[in-house]
Design a protein around this motif. Structure first.
Motif, short mmCIF file in Angstrom:
data_model
loop_
_atom_site.label_atom_id
_atom_site.label_comp_id
_atom_site.label_asym_id
_atom_site.label_seq_id
_atom_site.Cartn_x
_atom_site.Cartn_y
_atom_site.Cartn_z
N PRO A 62 -37.21 116.21 -1.23
CA PRO A 62 -36.52 114.98 -0.85
C PRO A 62 -37.47 113.82 -0.56
O PRO A 62 -37.03 112.70 -0.34
CB PRO A 62 -35.76 115.38 0.41
N LEU B 145 -36.79 109.56 0.25
CA LEU B 145 -37.08 109.04 1.58
C LEU B 145 -38.15 107.96 1.54
O LEU B 145 -38.03 106.93 2.21
CB LEU B 145 -37.54 110.17 2.51
N TYR C 188 -31.06 118.59 -0.68
CA TYR C 188 -29.95 117.69 -0.35
C TYR C 188 -29.46 117.93 1.08
O TYR C 188 -29.20 116.98 1.83
CB TYR C 188 -28.80 117.87 -1.33
N LEU D 217 -31.83 116.23 3.32
CA LEU D 217 -31.83 114.77 3.15
C LEU D 217 -30.58 114.10 3.70
O LEU D 217 -30.65 113.04 4.31
CB LEU D 217 -31.99 114.46 1.67
N CYS E 20 -30.45 112.76 7.26
CA CYS E 20 -31.44 111.69 7.48
C CYS E 20 -30.81 110.33 7.21
O CYS E 20 -31.05 109.37 7.94
CB CYS E 20 -32.65 111.89 6.58
#
Length: 55
Positions: free
Chosen positions: A11, A15, A45, A48, A51
């Motif tokens: 990820p 990010l 996923y 992520l 986040c």
């Protein structure tokens, strides 16, 4: 701005792109993540997703 990104097993790229845009003062209002059903991609996923909900 809408961020559209494909997700692999890591990820980090998404990010980093998100943080780069925010650092440049670009407001990201919508994020679309394209992924496969591969289990390693699903794990990325799952990491992520929270986040971006927090952001």
């Amino acid at each position: 701005m809408k961020l559209v990104a494909s997700l692999g097993t890591s990820p980090g790229g998404i990010l980093e792109t998100f943080e780069y845009l925010r650092g440049r003062g670009i407001e990201v209002n919508d994020i679309v993540i394209v992924k496969t059903k591969d289990s390693a991609v699903s794990k990325a996923y799952d990491y992520l997703s929270p986040c971006f909900r927090a952001a």
